[in-house]
Design a protein around this motif. Structure first.
Motif, PDB file in Angstrom:
ATOM      1  N   ASN A 285       0.690  72.935  23.414  1.00 44.47           N
ATOM      2  CA  ASN A 285       0.425  73.487  22.093  1.00 44.47           C
ATOM      3  C   ASN A 285      -1.078  73.584  21.906  1.00 44.47           C
ATOM      4  O   ASN A 285      -1.848  73.241  22.791  1.00 44.47           O
ATOM      5  N   ASP A 286      -1.481  74.030  20.771  1.00 44.05           N
ATOM      6  CA  ASP A 286      -2.909  74.249  20.539  1.00 44.05           C
ATOM      7  C   ASP A 286      -3.634  73.014  20.032  1.00 44.05           C
ATOM      8  O   ASP A 286      -4.822  73.069  19.755  1.00 44.05           O
ATOM      9  N   ASP A 287      -2.906  71.900  19.883  1.00 43.10           N
ATOM     10  CA  ASP A 287      -3.562  70.672  19.441  1.00 43.10           C
ATOM     11  C   ASP A 287      -4.577  70.225  20.480  1.00 43.10           C
ATOM     12  O   ASP A 287      -4.442  70.497  21.669  1.00 43.10           O
ATOM     13  N   ASP A 288      -5.574  69.513  20.010  1.00 44.32           N
ATOM     14  CA  ASP A 288      -6.581  68.989  20.922  1.00 44.32           C
ATOM     15  C   ASP A 288      -5.973  67.936  21.833  1.00 44.32           C
ATOM     16  O   ASP A 288      -5.119  67.147  21.412  1.00 44.32           O
ATOM     17  N   ILE A 289      -6.430  67.928  23.060  1.00 42.71           N
ATOM     18  CA  ILE A 289      -6.030  66.883  23.997  1.00 42.71           C
ATOM     19  C   ILE A 289      -6.823  65.638  23.635  1.00 42.71           C
ATOM     20  O   ILE A 289      -8.017  65.712  23.342  1.00 42.71           O
ATOM     21  N   GLU A 290      -6.158  64.506  23.658  1.00 36.96           N
ATOM     22  CA  GLU A 290      -6.795  63.257  23.275  1.00 36.96           C
ATOM     23  C   GLU A 290      -6.847  62.304  24.458  1.00 36.96           C
ATOM     24  O   GLU A 290      -6.050  62.419  25.401  1.00 36.96           O
TER      25      GLU A 290
END
Length: 183
Positions: A60-65
């Motif tokens: 998805n477009d969420d930031d990788i953490e």
């Protein structure tokens, strides 16, 4: 009559293959990754994931953490790697000190974040696996792990490491098809 029965079986096999392809492509659309399912091929992620575990990816477009388990392919090798993100180098961060960096003088004038990964069971960071790159870009990461089935992937490992098992399975399927043709 016999030719029509053989033709019907060929059509049925083609429908099974087409259905499997449709399921795979549907999974690709839903998960937004080219490889929605991968098999762990080594012990580098133990004790989190073991060799033979079947992993489900999602993108998805969420930031990788930091801490995310990702699948990446930074080189031209066919095999994707499943490892954990241990550090994120922020975009345009001129104060960042890359102490484990070995190949370049760090000068971050880029507009994207970069990532450093390592297998949980490995001693060293993954930089030698990145090929000619020093760090991973977002484009190198194919997806994040969202679930898994333990040991289900051993079937794939067995078929790849022991090709004679494929031939035995094909022979059994062929004999079953022949036995099913008899009236």
């Amino acid at each position: 009559m016999r030719v029509s029965k053989i033709f019907l079986q060929i059509i049925q096999l083609a429908l099974i293959a087409a259905s499997a392809l449709m399921v795979w492509n549907t999974l690709k659309v839903i998960t937004r990754t080219d490889s929605p399912i991968v098999v762990v091929l080594s012990g580098s992620m133990e004790p989190g994931f073991y060799r033979g575990d079947l992993l489900f990816l999602y993108e998805n477009d969420d930031d990788i953490e930091v801490g995310d388990v990702v699948v990446y392919n930074a080189t031209e090798r066919e095999i994707a790697i499943v490892h954990r993100v241990l550090d994120i180098i922020p975009a345009n961060d001129s104060t960042f000190s890359l102490s484990y960096q070995s190949k370049l003088e760090w000068n971050n004038d880029f507009t994207e974040n970069f990532y450093l990964t390592k297998g949980d069971n490995n001693r060293y960071f993954d930089q030698p696996l990145y090929g000619d790159k020093d760090l991973l870009s977002r484009d190198d990461i194919k997806g994040r792990i969202r679930g898994y089935f333990p040991y289900v992937g051993y079937i794939t490992i067995l078929l790849n490491e022991k090709p004679w098992v494929k031939y035995i399975l094909f022979a059994i399927m062929g004999l079953a098809a022949l036995a099913g043709n008899e009236d």
